[in-house]
Each structure stands twice: as C-alpha cells, then as structure tokens.
Design a protein around this motif. Structure first.
Motif, PDB file in Angstrom:
ATOM      1  N   LEU A  64       2.173   6.071  -4.695  1.00  0.00           N
ATOM      2  CA  LEU A  64       2.844   7.074  -3.867  1.00  0.00           C
ATOM      3  C   LEU A  64       2.113   7.219  -2.541  1.00  0.00           C
ATOM      4  CD1 LEU A  64       3.850   7.713  -6.790  1.00  0.00           C
ATOM      5  CD2 LEU A  64       3.898  10.100  -6.124  1.00  0.00           C
ATOM      6  N   ASP A  65       2.878   7.632  -1.527  1.00  0.00           N
ATOM      7  CA  ASP A  65       2.260   7.804  -0.204  1.00  0.00           C
ATOM      8  C   ASP A  65       1.371   9.045  -0.158  1.00  0.00           C
ATOM      9  OD1 ASP A  65       3.378   5.555   0.789  1.00  0.00           O
ATOM     10  OD2 ASP A  65       5.195   6.584   1.489  1.00  0.00           O
ATOM     11  N   ALA A  66       1.696  10.037  -1.009  1.00  0.00           N
ATOM     12  CA  ALA A  66       0.943  11.297  -0.977  1.00  0.00           C
ATOM     13  C   ALA A  66      -0.538  11.045  -1.252  1.00  0.00           C
ATOM     14  CB  ALA A  66       1.508  12.241  -2.022  1.00  0.00           C
ATOM     15  N   LEU A  67      -1.379  11.920  -0.761  1.00  0.00           N
ATOM     16  CA  LEU A  67      -2.823  11.902  -1.033  1.00  0.00           C
ATOM     17  C   LEU A  67      -3.472  10.556  -0.699  1.00  0.00           C
ATOM     18  CD1 LEU A  67      -2.636  13.674  -4.482  1.00  0.00           C
ATOM     19  CD2 LEU A  67      -3.597  14.695  -2.435  1.00  0.00           C
ATOM     20  N   ASP A  68      -3.103  10.018   0.448  1.00  0.00           N
ATOM     21  CA  ASP A  68      -3.703   8.769   0.936  1.00  0.00           C
ATOM     22  C   ASP A  68      -3.623   7.633  -0.079  1.00  0.00           C
ATOM     23  OD1 ASP A  68      -4.373  10.103   3.236  1.00  0.00           O
ATOM     24  OD2 ASP A  68      -6.346  10.713   2.477  1.00  0.00           O
ATOM     25  N   GLY A  69      -2.574   7.606  -0.853  1.00  0.00           N
ATOM     26  CA  GLY A  69      -2.392   6.499  -1.791  1.00  0.00           C
ATOM     27  C   GLY A  69      -3.245   6.571  -3.039  1.00  0.00           C
ATOM     28  N   ALA A  70      -3.875   7.732  -3.296  1.00  0.00           N
ATOM     29  CA  ALA A  70      -4.719   7.850  -4.496  1.00  0.00           C
ATOM     30  C   ALA A  70      -3.889   8.088  -5.753  1.00  0.00           C
ATOM     31  CB  ALA A  70      -5.714   8.989  -4.317  1.00  0.00           C
ATOM     32  N   LEU A  71      -2.594   8.238  -5.568  1.00  0.00           N
ATOM     33  CA  LEU A  71      -1.712   8.633  -6.668  1.00  0.00           C
ATOM     34  C   LEU A  71      -0.760   7.488  -7.011  1.00  0.00           C
ATOM     35  CD1 LEU A  71      -1.128  11.311  -8.167  1.00  0.00           C
ATOM     36  CD2 LEU A  71       0.397  11.928  -6.303  1.00  0.00           C
ATOM     37  N   CYS A  72      -0.674   7.170  -8.308  1.00  0.00           N
ATOM     38  CA  CYS A  72       0.320   6.162  -8.691  1.00  0.00           C
ATOM     39  C   CYS A  72       1.013   6.580  -9.980  1.00  0.00           C
ATOM     40  CB  CYS A  72      -0.319   4.774  -8.853  1.00  0.00           C
ATOM     41  SG  CYS A  72      -1.334   4.593 -10.318  1.00  0.00           S
ATOM     42  N   GLU A  73       2.175   5.999 -10.206  1.00  0.00           N
ATOM     43  CA  GLU A  73       2.878   6.251 -11.465  1.00  0.00           C
ATOM     44  C   GLU A  73       2.149   5.519 -12.591  1.00  0.00           C
ATOM     45  OE1 GLU A  73       6.891   4.965 -10.904  1.00  0.00           O
ATOM     46  OE2 GLU A  73       7.401   6.734  -9.712  1.00  0.00           O
ATOM     47  N   VAL A  74       2.282   6.048 -13.787  1.00  0.00           N
ATOM     48  CA  VAL A  74       1.717   5.370 -14.956  1.00  0.00           C
ATOM     49  C   VAL A  74       2.891   4.846 -15.779  1.00  0.00           C
ATOM     50  CG1 VAL A  74       0.345   5.659 -17.058  1.00  0.00           C
ATOM     51  CG2 VAL A  74      -0.294   6.897 -14.987  1.00  0.00           C
ATOM     52  N   THR A  75       2.897   3.538 -16.038  1.00  0.00           N
ATOM     53  CA  THR A  75       4.017   2.982 -16.798  1.00  0.00           C
ATOM     54  C   THR A  75       3.616   2.630 -18.230  1.00  0.00           C
ATOM     55  OG1 THR A  75       3.507   0.756 -16.016  1.00  0.00           O
ATOM     56  CG2 THR A  75       5.079   2.022 -14.708  1.00  0.00           C
ATOM     57  N   GLY A  76       2.332   2.668 -18.517  1.00  0.00           N
ATOM     58  CA  GLY A  76       1.891   2.399 -19.878  1.00  0.00           C
ATOM     59  C   GLY A  76       0.446   2.837 -20.065  1.00  0.00           C
ATOM     60  N   LEU A  77       0.075   3.063 -21.327  1.00  0.00           N
ATOM     61  CA  LEU A  77      -1.289   3.500 -21.647  1.00  0.00           C
ATOM     62  C   LEU A  77      -1.698   2.852 -22.947  1.00  0.00           C
ATOM     63  CD1 LEU A  77      -0.873   7.330 -21.066  1.00  0.00           C
ATOM     64  CD2 LEU A  77      -2.566   5.910 -19.903  1.00  0.00           C
TER      65      LEU A  77
END
Ligand code: G1P
Length: 297
Positions: free
Chosen positions: A184-197
């Motif tokens: 994601l663009d928010a928070l300088d790119g420190a944020l991403c979706e999680v698709t698996g764990l």
C-alpha cells in the motif's frame, strides 16, 4: 460487515506470559523469564510501556503457576514506598509500574498448549473488541514504538495487523512467516496485504523471509476461530493457523517495523539487547563503551 466495523478503537492488550522459560534455567526456576531485566527494567515493563505509548491501557496477562511476580511488579508496594518516603526518595522510578485500578486482569492458562490456546484463554476479558498482543520476549525498540506504528497503520486500514521483519532465509523455520501481497502507498510503503500465513515452515516451503515479530492487532472473531482449532506445528494450538483462516474474511495487513528488534528469548539476544540499550543510556553509555572496548582488546 463493512470494513468500517473493523475499526473500533484499541484499548486492550494481551500478554501471554505463562511460558516456563526453560531456555534461561536455572535463572528462571523461581523468577518468570518476563521479569529478567534488561539493565534495570524487566522485559515485561518494556512491553507494557510500548502498549501505553500506543494508547492501550487495559492489560490482560495470561499467566500460569509461578508467575505471580509479574502481577506484583504492577501492584503498589506499600512497605517499599513507606521506606522510600521516610528516606526522602523520589517515586519517579516506580511510575511505569503503576496501573489504574481495574486496568490489570490476569487469566490462567492451566496447560501449555501453545500461543493460540493462551490467547483463547483471554476470550472473556477481550469480549467483543479488537485487541493487541505482545510477546514480551521480542524486545522492539523504535521511535515511535512498534505498536504505535501499528496503531497508525490500523487507523488507515483497520482489521487485523501484524508486525513483520526480514530475517535470513535459514532462520524462517523458527517463526511464523507471511505471504506478502499488494504493497500500500500509505505509511511510506511499510504496509502490505497478507495473503497467507504459515507457522514454522521448512525453508523450502516458506512463502517469504518476512516473519511475524511478536506484535499483533486482531479482531475478536479470532477467538471463535481458535475455539475449534486443532493442533498445528509442534503439536500446539497455533495463533498463526487461526489468523490464516481470517484472511479473506476480514482485512489483514502487515507492517514492516521501522526500528530494532532483539530476540530476548535467546541468551545471545538478551546480551545483545543489554549491551545495545546500555550504549544508548546517558547515565552509563560512556563507561559501558570503555568497558566493551577493553574487553574486546
Ligand atoms: C511465536 C509465534 C510465531 C512468531 C514468534 C515470534 O513463536 O508462534 O509465529 O514468529 O513467536 O517470536 P514461538 O517463539 O512461541 O515459537
């Protein structure tokens, strides 16, 4: 439910502290490992301070036998305070140990069945609210702190969030590992979706080298997922497995922590944390630096 419903404010934090601390025996025979100090503050204090910095003040400790010292630490010590006041000493040093009446609750995990089980033991206290989880072994040093960074991300995306950091691939099998999705663009790119764990994968099966680093913001529905969950990696009820089942049902993101992490569940990590923090303290840095240089020859 709209994603709007997954943005209730965060007020509660769960600290799973029932572990036996066998890696630090004999030090932890009569003292909980969370009470081992990095310089002059026990590990649990760092985690509680981090929670408070993020605006969380309701503390839920999942404890076990022999862990009462943790609760004592956050209680008023009348004898100590009377003696200190007779001697004209300041109480400032005790400030972080004070808890508003009613803001500390303990529940017991009677059997060591894993992190997922420990969290599930807190379900009645968590109720119908989102909650944070802190694994105190993971000492996160940053400015702002790790949970504050996560709360800033939560304000953007809501839902479920975990903090992650990169480790060398050969280490991934000791941790929960994420499959990262869209950044994601928010928070300088420190944020991403999680698709698996996946919890403690073999190196060749790991979806990435981004590990779950011991800080979580979860929605209360995870408790219902944990309810019926069987054993996972290591024969334990794994929180990671329950979280994996929430993906697709609710928003799930990872925040890459901007700061330093010390693995205080290991002896070497503990020594590293002690040295690093000592070298940052105005009251001892110069002396410690000199000692370290001398020892290194
Ligand atoms: C736990 C979690 C794991 C996480 C780790 C962080 O594992 O299950 O997903 O990466 O903490 O320290 P444990 O260290 O209890 O085996």
């Amino acid at each position: 439910m709209t994603s709007q419903s997954y943005r209730k404010p965060l007020r509660k934090a769960v600290f799973p502290v029932a572990g036996l601390g066998t890696r630090f025996l004999p030090a932890t025979k009569a003292i909980p490992k969370e009470m081992l100090p990095i310089i002059d503050r026990p590990l649990i204090q760092y985690a509680v301070d981090e929670a408070r910095e993020a605006g969380i003040d309701q503390l839920i400790f999942v404890t076990g036998r022999g862990k009462t010292a943790i609760v004592e630490h956050f209680d008023t010590a009348y004898e100590l305070e009377t003696t200190m006041s007779e001697r004209g000493k300041s109480f400032e040093v005790l400030e972080p140990t004070r808890v508003q009446p009613g803001n500390l609750v303990t529940v017991r995990q009677q059997v060591p069945m894993g992190l997922g089980h420990a969290i599930w033991c807190a379900r009645a206290i968590v109720g119908d609210e989102p909650f944070a989880i802190f694994l105190p072994d993971e000492l996160m040093i940053g400015s702002p702190g790790c949970m504050k960074q996560m709360v800033d991300a939560y304000d953007e995306v809501g839902g479920n969030l975990i903090s992650v950091l990169e480790v060398p691939y050969e280490q991934v099998s000791s941790y929960g590992v994420i499959a990262p999705g869209k950044r994601l663009d928010a928070l300088d790119g420190a944020l991403c979706e999680v698709t698996g764990l996946v919890e403690k994968p073999k190196v060749e099966d790991a979806p990435s080298n981004l590990i779950i680093s011991g800080r979580y913001i979860l929605q209360p529905e995870v408790m219902r997922v944990l309810e019926g969950q069987g054993q996972g990696a290591g024969g334990e009820i794994q929180l990671t497995d329950a979280m994996a089942r929430m993906i697709g049902e609710q928003p799930f993101h990872a925040v890459t922590f901007a700061g330093r992490r010390y693995d205080c569940g290991s002896k070497v990590g503990f020594v590293e944390a002690t040295l690093a923090l000592a070298l940052e303290r105005d009251d001892m840095a110069a002396e410690v630096r000199e000692i370290a240089q001398r020892l290194l020859g």
